[in-house]
Design a protein around this motif. Sequence first.
Motif, mmCIF file in Angstrom:
data_model
loop_
_atom_site.group_PDB
_atom_site.id
_atom_site.type_symbol
_atom_site.label_atom_id
_atom_site.label_comp_id
_atom_site.label_asym_id
_atom_site.label_seq_id
_atom_site.Cartn_x
_atom_site.Cartn_y
_atom_site.Cartn_z
ATOM 1 N N TYR A 45 7.998 0.016 -15.976
ATOM 2 C CA TYR A 45 7.506 -0.091 -14.605
ATOM 3 C C TYR A 45 6.318 -1.045 -14.534
ATOM 4 C CZ TYR A 45 10.439 3.586 -12.608
ATOM 5 O OH TYR A 45 11.507 4.317 -12.146
ATOM 6 N N THR A 46 5.448 -1.014 -15.530
ATOM 7 C CA THR A 46 4.301 -1.924 -15.557
ATOM 8 C C THR A 46 4.762 -3.369 -15.629
ATOM 9 O OG1 THR A 46 2.916 -0.243 -16.602
ATOM 10 C CG2 THR A 46 2.197 -2.531 -16.813
ATOM 11 N N ARG A 47 5.766 -3.630 -16.450
ATOM 12 C CA ARG A 47 6.313 -4.993 -16.543
ATOM 13 C C ARG A 47 6.970 -5.411 -15.234
ATOM 14 N NH1 ARG A 47 8.841 -4.748 -22.654
ATOM 15 N NH2 ARG A 47 6.860 -5.020 -23.740
ATOM 16 N N ALA A 48 7.688 -4.484 -14.604
ATOM 17 C CA ALA A 48 8.315 -4.784 -13.311
ATOM 18 C C ALA A 48 7.245 -5.095 -12.265
ATOM 19 C CB ALA A 48 9.178 -3.602 -12.858
ATOM 20 N N LEU A 49 6.160 -4.343 -12.293
ATOM 21 C CA LEU A 49 5.071 -4.572 -11.349
ATOM 22 C C LEU A 49 4.423 -5.933 -11.578
ATOM 23 C CD1 LEU A 49 3.430 -3.403 -9.037
ATOM 24 C CD2 LEU A 49 1.968 -2.285 -10.747
ATOM 25 N N GLU A 50 4.235 -6.303 -12.829
ATOM 26 C CA GLU A 50 3.686 -7.630 -13.140
ATOM 27 C C GLU A 50 4.599 -8.733 -12.620
ATOM 28 O OE1 GLU A 50 3.248 -7.500 -17.391
ATOM 29 O OE2 GLU A 50 1.473 -6.228 -17.291
ATOM 30 N N ASP A 51 5.904 -8.561 -12.799
ATOM 31 C CA ASP A 51 6.863 -9.552 -12.309
ATOM 32 C C ASP A 51 6.819 -9.652 -10.782
ATOM 33 O OD1 ASP A 51 7.720 -10.183 -14.865
ATOM 34 O OD2 ASP A 51 9.487 -8.888 -14.784
ATOM 35 N N ALA A 52 6.748 -8.505 -10.106
ATOM 36 C CA ALA A 52 6.695 -8.499 -8.644
ATOM 37 C C ALA A 52 5.417 -9.181 -8.150
ATOM 38 C CB ALA A 52 6.769 -7.071 -8.113
ATOM 39 N N ALA A 59 6.568 -6.357 -1.149
ATOM 40 C CA ALA A 59 7.591 -5.342 -0.866
ATOM 41 C C ALA A 59 8.154 -4.792 -2.176
ATOM 42 C CB ALA A 59 8.701 -5.932 -0.011
ATOM 43 N N LEU A 60 8.396 -5.675 -3.131
ATOM 44 C CA LEU A 60 8.861 -5.222 -4.452
ATOM 45 C C LEU A 60 7.787 -4.392 -5.143
ATOM 46 C CD1 LEU A 60 10.801 -8.073 -6.315
ATOM 47 C CD2 LEU A 60 11.603 -5.785 -5.733
ATOM 48 N N GLU A 61 6.525 -4.795 -4.995
ATOM 49 C CA GLU A 61 5.431 -4.025 -5.584
ATOM 50 C C GLU A 61 5.438 -2.588 -5.071
ATOM 51 O OE1 GLU A 61 1.375 -5.566 -5.814
ATOM 52 O OE2 GLU A 61 2.182 -7.563 -5.384
ATOM 53 N N VAL A 62 5.633 -2.431 -3.763
ATOM 54 C CA VAL A 62 5.667 -1.091 -3.174
ATOM 55 C C VAL A 62 6.802 -0.276 -3.787
ATOM 56 C CG1 VAL A 62 6.077 0.226 -1.049
ATOM 57 C CG2 VAL A 62 4.550 -1.749 -1.005
ATOM 58 N N LEU A 63 7.982 -0.888 -3.917
ATOM 59 C CA LEU A 63 9.131 -0.172 -4.483
ATOM 60 C C LEU A 63 8.887 0.243 -5.928
ATOM 61 C CD1 LEU A 63 12.087 -2.265 -3.022
ATOM 62 C CD2 LEU A 63 11.242 -0.040 -2.257
ATOM 63 N N VAL A 64 8.323 -0.662 -6.724
ATOM 64 C CA VAL A 64 8.050 -0.347 -8.124
ATOM 65 C C VAL A 64 7.031 0.783 -8.217
ATOM 66 C CG1 VAL A 64 7.085 -1.215 -10.295
ATOM 67 C CG2 VAL A 64 8.627 -2.657 -8.963
ATOM 68 N N CYS A 65 5.964 0.685 -7.449
ATOM 69 C CA CYS A 65 4.921 1.715 -7.489
ATOM 70 C C CYS A 65 5.446 3.074 -7.036
ATOM 71 C CB CYS A 65 3.728 1.300 -6.632
ATOM 72 S SG CYS A 65 2.812 -0.100 -7.282
ATOM 73 N N ARG A 66 6.296 3.055 -6.023
ATOM 74 C CA ARG A 66 6.877 4.305 -5.534
ATOM 75 C C ARG A 66 7.692 4.994 -6.623
ATOM 76 N NH1 ARG A 66 11.911 3.531 -2.126
ATOM 77 N NH2 ARG A 66 12.531 3.170 -4.252
ATOM 78 N N ASP A 67 8.519 4.208 -7.323
ATOM 79 C CA ASP A 67 9.325 4.788 -8.398
ATOM 80 C C ASP A 67 8.469 5.202 -9.584
ATOM 81 O OD1 ASP A 67 11.562 4.432 -6.853
ATOM 82 O OD2 ASP A 67 12.624 3.169 -8.299
ATOM 83 N N LEU A 68 7.469 4.400 -9.920
ATOM 84 C CA LEU A 68 6.542 4.766 -10.999
ATOM 85 C C LEU A 68 5.906 6.108 -10.697
ATOM 86 C CD1 LEU A 68 4.807 4.170 -13.540
ATOM 87 C CD2 LEU A 68 3.280 2.868 -12.050
#
Length: 108
Positions: A45-52, A59-68
């Motif tokens: 999730y941290t890597r996904a957040l960095e990519d977003a 919008a992607l950041e919100v989705l990643v954080c929500r799932d994290l």
Amino acid sequence: AVAGPESGSGGGGGHGKTVVRVECRMVLARLAAEASDPPLAELQYTRALEDARQAMNPALEVLVCRDLKHFVLEPAGRAHYADAMIEAAWGKLQLAKSHAGPTKSGGK
């Protein structure tokens, strides 16, 4: 570098690839969480957040954080960390929307 069809949105720096990469990392993170491996899930999730963030896609950041929050931090009693990240990403999203101006409202 020449942007080809594989780069996503026609030469826009590969944002399409970034979205796919974020989604793949989120799938890997969810699988790790379901397999009871919270450290690996949090890493993905941290890597996904960095990519977003690199793609400047709040919008992607919100989705990643929500799932994290849902899959990793809430079960560990650390949901408040995600709340702050979600709030920050949501603020970026609202700012981006305000700079974009009014949208067309079609459909009638």
